[in-house]
Design a protein around this motif. Sequence first.
Motif, PDB file in Angstrom:
ATOM      1  N   GLU A 135       3.849   5.890  -5.467  1.00 37.97           N
ATOM      2  CA  GLU A 135       3.804   6.041  -6.920  1.00 37.97           C
ATOM      3  C   GLU A 135       2.717   7.035  -7.331  1.00 37.97           C
ATOM      4  O   GLU A 135       2.929   7.853  -8.236  1.00 37.97           O
ATOM      5  CB  GLU A 135       3.574   4.684  -7.583  1.00 37.97           C
ATOM      6  N   GLU A 136       1.552   6.968  -6.676  1.00 41.62           N
ATOM      7  CA  GLU A 136       0.472   7.913  -6.957  1.00 41.62           C
ATOM      8  C   GLU A 136       0.920   9.337  -6.633  1.00 41.62           C
ATOM      9  O   GLU A 136       0.648  10.267  -7.406  1.00 41.62           O
ATOM     10  CB  GLU A 136      -0.771   7.569  -6.134  1.00 41.62           C
ATOM     11  N   LYS A 147       2.331   1.758  -3.500  1.00 38.52           N
ATOM     12  CA  LYS A 147       1.296   2.239  -4.419  1.00 38.52           C
ATOM     13  C   LYS A 147       1.000   3.717  -4.168  1.00 38.52           C
ATOM     14  O   LYS A 147       0.919   4.513  -5.112  1.00 38.52           O
ATOM     15  CB  LYS A 147       0.018   1.415  -4.260  1.00 38.52           C
ATOM     16  N   GLN A 183       0.831  -1.205   0.000  1.00 39.99           N
ATOM     17  CA  GLN A 183       0.000   0.000   0.000  1.00 39.99           C
ATOM     18  C   GLN A 183       0.866   1.255   0.000  1.00 39.99           C
ATOM     19  O   GLN A 183       0.555   2.237  -0.680  1.00 39.99           O
ATOM     20  CB  GLN A 183      -0.933   0.020   1.208  1.00 39.99           C
TER      21      GLN A 183
END
Length: 56
Positions: free
Chosen positions: A15-16, A12, A9
């Motif tokens: 990266e966002e 992710k 998580q």
Amino acid sequence: MLKQDLLLQIEKKREELIYIVSRKGLNSPPAIKHSQELDHLLNIYNQAPSHKANNL
């Protein structure tokens, strides 16, 4: 929640955040929101107990 799940998580969300910063800037409201969410995940990860057994 397992630390491994948290790591996924965190990656992710990181990266966002990188994507949003590249598009909207570091101080944009979406970047700040994602940064705060990433901080929250990192805090949870750092407070989660480790399941390693100490063989001392």
